[in-house]
Design a protein around this motif. Sequence first.
Motif, PDB file in Angstrom:
ATOM      1  N   GLY A 212      14.109   2.963   9.366  1.00 45.22           N
ATOM      2  CA  GLY A 212      13.238   3.312  10.474  1.00 45.22           C
ATOM      3  C   GLY A 212      13.386   4.729  10.989  1.00 45.22           C
ATOM      4  N   GLU A 213      14.316   5.509  10.437  1.00 40.23           N
ATOM      5  CA  GLU A 213      14.500   6.879  10.915  1.00 40.23           C
ATOM      6  C   GLU A 213      13.971   7.926   9.930  1.00 40.23           C
ATOM      7  OE1 GLU A 213      18.697   6.828  11.722  1.00 40.23           O
ATOM      8  OE2 GLU A 213      18.360   6.309  13.813  1.00 40.23           O
ATOM      9  N   SER A 214      13.655   7.493   8.730  1.00 42.45           N
ATOM     10  CA  SER A 214      13.071   8.386   7.726  1.00 42.45           C
ATOM     11  C   SER A 214      12.498   7.516   6.613  1.00 42.45           C
ATOM     12  CB  SER A 214      14.120   9.349   7.158  1.00 42.45           C
ATOM     13  OG  SER A 214      15.141   8.632   6.486  1.00 42.45           O
ATOM     14  N   LEU A 215      11.587   8.094   5.834  1.00 37.33           N
ATOM     15  CA  LEU A 215      10.971   7.344   4.739  1.00 37.33           C
ATOM     16  C   LEU A 215      12.011   7.091   3.649  1.00 37.33           C
ATOM     17  CD1 LEU A 215       8.303   6.198   3.640  1.00 37.33           C
ATOM     18  CD2 LEU A 215       7.946   8.402   2.514  1.00 37.33           C
ATOM     19  N   ASP A 216      12.197   5.817   3.274  1.00 36.98           N
ATOM     20  CA  ASP A 216      13.190   5.546   2.235  1.00 36.98           C
ATOM     21  C   ASP A 216      12.682   6.050   0.886  1.00 36.98           C
ATOM     22  OD1 ASP A 216      12.692   2.952   0.285  1.00 36.98           O
ATOM     23  OD2 ASP A 216      11.524   2.806   2.127  1.00 36.98           O
ATOM     24  N   ILE A 217      13.604   6.435   0.037  1.00 36.67           N
ATOM     25  CA  ILE A 217      13.235   7.145  -1.187  1.00 36.67           C
ATOM     26  C   ILE A 217      12.489   6.246  -2.167  1.00 36.67           C
ATOM     27  CG2 ILE A 217      14.986   8.931  -1.022  1.00 36.67           C
ATOM     28  CD1 ILE A 217      16.794   7.325  -2.808  1.00 36.67           C
ATOM     29  N   GLY A 218      12.706   4.925  -2.079  1.00 31.39           N
ATOM     30  CA  GLY A 218      11.948   4.018  -2.933  1.00 31.39           C
ATOM     31  C   GLY A 218      10.477   4.000  -2.551  1.00 31.39           C
ATOM     32  N   ALA A 219      10.206   3.894  -1.261  1.00 26.06           N
ATOM     33  CA  ALA A 219       8.816   3.914  -0.795  1.00 26.06           C
ATOM     34  C   ALA A 219       8.152   5.257  -1.098  1.00 26.06           C
ATOM     35  CB  ALA A 219       8.768   3.626   0.707  1.00 26.06           C
ATOM     36  N   ARG A 220       8.920   6.337  -0.957  1.00 27.90           N
ATOM     37  CA  ARG A 220       8.360   7.669  -1.254  1.00 27.90           C
ATOM     38  C   ARG A 220       7.903   7.749  -2.717  1.00 27.90           C
ATOM     39  NH1 ARG A 220       8.690  12.251   1.578  1.00 27.90           N
ATOM     40  NH2 ARG A 220      10.335  11.395   2.924  1.00 27.90           N
ATOM     41  N   PHE A 221       8.699   7.183  -3.629  1.00 31.71           N
ATOM     42  CA  PHE A 221       8.349   7.181  -5.043  1.00 31.71           C
ATOM     43  C   PHE A 221       7.135   6.282  -5.296  1.00 31.71           C
ATOM     44  CE2 PHE A 221       9.664   5.881  -9.546  1.00 31.71           C
ATOM     45  CZ  PHE A 221       9.136   7.030 -10.118  1.00 31.71           C
ATOM     46  N   MET A 222       7.123   5.125  -4.636  1.00 26.51           N
ATOM     47  CA  MET A 222       6.028   4.174  -4.817  1.00 26.51           C
ATOM     48  C   MET A 222       4.694   4.755  -4.340  1.00 26.51           C
ATOM     49  SD  MET A 222       5.745   0.852  -5.805  1.00 26.51           S
ATOM     50  CE  MET A 222       5.180  -0.794  -5.378  1.00 26.51           C
ATOM     51  N   LEU A 223       4.715   5.538  -3.285  1.00 22.89           N
ATOM     52  CA  LEU A 223       3.485   6.129  -2.756  1.00 22.89           C
ATOM     53  C   LEU A 223       2.742   6.969  -3.792  1.00 22.89           C
ATOM     54  CD1 LEU A 223       4.675   7.243   0.808  1.00 22.89           C
ATOM     55  CD2 LEU A 223       2.868   5.576   0.327  1.00 22.89           C
ATOM     56  N   GLU A 224       3.487   7.527  -4.741  1.00 25.47           N
ATOM     57  CA  GLU A 224       2.877   8.389  -5.760  1.00 25.47           C
ATOM     58  C   GLU A 224       2.236   7.599  -6.897  1.00 25.47           C
ATOM     59  OE1 GLU A 224       2.667  11.529  -5.306  1.00 25.47           O
ATOM     60  OE2 GLU A 224       4.047  11.715  -3.605  1.00 25.47           O
ATOM     61  N   HIS A 225       2.429   6.279  -6.914  1.00 20.93           N
ATOM     62  CA  HIS A 225       2.006   5.510  -8.094  1.00 20.93           C
ATOM     63  C   HIS A 225       1.236   4.240  -7.720  1.00 20.93           C
ATOM     64  CE1 HIS A 225       4.390   8.088 -10.738  1.00 20.93           C
ATOM     65  NE2 HIS A 225       5.326   8.035  -9.806  1.00 20.93           N
ATOM     66  N   LEU A 226       0.499   4.281  -6.616  1.00 14.64           N
ATOM     67  CA  LEU A 226      -0.301   3.127  -6.208  1.00 14.64           C
ATOM     68  C   LEU A 226      -1.625   3.120  -6.970  1.00 14.64           C
ATOM     69  CD1 LEU A 226       0.361   3.175  -2.359  1.00 14.64           C
ATOM     70  CD2 LEU A 226       1.413   1.695  -4.078  1.00 14.64           C
ATOM     71  N   PRO A 227      -2.141   1.944  -7.310  1.00 14.79           N
ATOM     72  CA  PRO A 227      -3.368   1.873  -8.121  1.00 14.79           C
ATOM     73  C   PRO A 227      -4.622   2.206  -7.315  1.00 14.79           C
ATOM     74  CG  PRO A 227      -2.622  -0.329  -7.536  1.00 14.79           C
ATOM     75  CD  PRO A 227      -1.556   0.613  -7.062  1.00 14.79           C
ATOM     76  N   VAL A 228      -5.589   2.805  -8.000  1.00 19.46           N
ATOM     77  CA  VAL A 228      -6.905   3.090  -7.421  1.00 19.46           C
ATOM     78  C   VAL A 228      -7.937   2.474  -8.350  1.00 19.46           C
ATOM     79  CG1 VAL A 228      -8.496   4.868  -6.626  1.00 19.46           C
ATOM     80  CG2 VAL A 228      -6.022   5.273  -6.530  1.00 19.46           C
ATOM     81  N   GLU A 229      -8.578   1.389  -7.902  1.00 20.69           N
ATOM     82  CA  GLU A 229      -9.553   0.698  -8.749  1.00 20.69           C
ATOM     83  C   GLU A 229     -10.644   0.097  -7.873  1.00 20.69           C
ATOM     84  OE1 GLU A 229      -7.891  -2.117 -11.483  1.00 20.69           O
ATOM     85  OE2 GLU A 229      -6.055  -0.948 -11.769  1.00 20.69           O
ATOM     86  N   THR A 230     -11.875   0.223  -8.278  1.00 20.19           N
ATOM     87  CA  THR A 230     -12.988  -0.321  -7.482  1.00 20.19           C
ATOM     88  C   THR A 230     -12.957  -1.850  -7.437  1.00 20.19           C
ATOM     89  OG1 THR A 230     -14.394  -0.243  -9.458  1.00 20.19           O
ATOM     90  CG2 THR A 230     -14.493   1.637  -7.946  1.00 20.19           C
ATOM     91  N   LYS A 231     -12.331  -2.492  -8.429  1.00 21.13           N
ATOM     92  CA  LYS A 231     -12.336  -3.964  -8.459  1.00 21.13           C
ATOM     93  C   LYS A 231     -11.289  -4.567  -7.519  1.00 21.13           C
ATOM     94  CE  LYS A 231      -9.193  -4.316 -12.438  1.00 21.13           C
ATOM     95  NZ  LYS A 231      -9.051  -4.793 -13.830  1.00 21.13           N
ATOM     96  N   ILE A 232     -10.433  -3.746  -6.922  1.00 23.05           N
ATOM     97  CA  ILE A 232      -9.423  -4.271  -6.011  1.00 23.05           C
ATOM     98  C   ILE A 232     -10.081  -4.659  -4.687  1.00 23.05           C
ATOM     99  CG2 ILE A 232      -7.348  -3.738  -4.682  1.00 23.05           C
ATOM    100  CD1 ILE A 232      -6.478  -1.857  -6.897  1.00 23.05           C
ATOM    101  N   LYS A 233      -9.951  -5.942  -4.324  1.00 20.61           N
ATOM    102  CA  LYS A 233     -10.555  -6.443  -3.087  1.00 20.61           C
ATOM    103  C   LYS A 233      -9.509  -6.871  -2.056  1.00 20.61           C
ATOM    104  CE  LYS A 233     -14.588  -5.996  -5.028  1.00 20.61           C
ATOM    105  NZ  LYS A 233     -15.437  -4.832  -4.675  1.00 20.61           N
ATOM    106  N   HIS A 234      -8.398  -7.455  -2.515  1.00 26.62           N
ATOM    107  CA  HIS A 234      -7.394  -8.003  -1.594  1.00 26.62           C
ATOM    108  C   HIS A 234      -6.006  -7.579  -2.062  1.00 26.62           C
ATOM    109  CE1 HIS A 234      -5.724 -11.802   0.682  1.00 26.62           C
ATOM    110  NE2 HIS A 234      -5.224 -10.666   1.135  1.00 26.62           N
TER     111      HIS A 234
END
Length: 377
Positions: A212-234
Amino acid sequence: MMISELTLHHRTLHLNRFPKKDKETLQAWDAGDEYIINYMEELNLSAPKNILILNDNFGALSCWFNQNHNVTMMSDSFISHQATRTNIASNQCNEIRILNTMDEIPNKVDVVLIQLPKNNRHLIWQLNQLRKALKSEVPVIAVNKARDIHTSTLKLFEKHLGQTQTSLAWKKHRLIFSQANSSTPIEYRDYTGWNVPEHDIYLDNLPNVYSGESLDIGARFMLEHLPVETKIKHVIDLGCGNGVLAIKMARLNPGIKLTCVDESFMAIASAKRNLAQNLTEEHDIDLIANNCLDDLNIKNVDVILCNPPFHQQQTITDHIAWQMFCDAKQILKPGGQLLVIGNRHLGYDGKLSRLFGKRNVSVVASNKKFVILQASK
């Protein structure tokens, strides 16, 4: 073999951890619970007292003391709430009041018992809440492993609550005795806020939110690799913490439905606040405090994001990750994806291969510390 019977002072309780597992090897109480029970029994209190219990991991203290006293249990953990309810029911105990640690301290309190939380920010929050609510004569008795009670811990009690002293060690645990009599109560901010400038995100974090005091390094890495797809609904953010992954996912995929799940009530409250202040477009968002995906009436999910914890309270364990993976498989639609980030040494690839099939598990990205895995249903 796990022992489920706590026997003290000619009385026996049957206690289980939650969620209950086959071949469980861990007890639902520890020597700290026993130390507090023994200390309180020696006082031979005239009943009934109004006892406030903070952070009762699996309900051992609540079950013990509600036989003769009026008990309120406060915890930020959904799992602790469920464990306490389950153990109270199985031992035919009296009903107790169960609150989360964002709720107000009850008006009438005669004794406070605390299992120290792992997070010092959460401890400071609780001490400040007690200082504002308690009369100075109310005893506050806390317990933890002796190795985890440092001089700095005692200084936190003295600074934020009042006069403090400790007991001798017993079974590697120590008691802390304190009172709400510090001369000037210290104002403590509810939220700690900070920016993630590279993603234009501002995050507020209540005291018990993970990292809660800084972005954890795992989440920081994950942010760079999230999917972008028009078929994603939920999309489900499972173990959402402060909601940072959900925020980014919603920006990358406008119009998606989001379900954020965490077992911390403070995490859910923080995620709700952060989604509201970081998303400009309207989204269909559910925020749920829960144990993984237990009993949720959800089906045909496109993507589940998961950054699993590898501990429960003070214990290192992989059963939470395994339940997350199993639950995810149940509610993903055919072709849906589970994205998991974890330390490389945790071996999540083997678990996911057993569950989804080896050919359905692939590496999205990796670095020296973390690996992001995709499991397709």
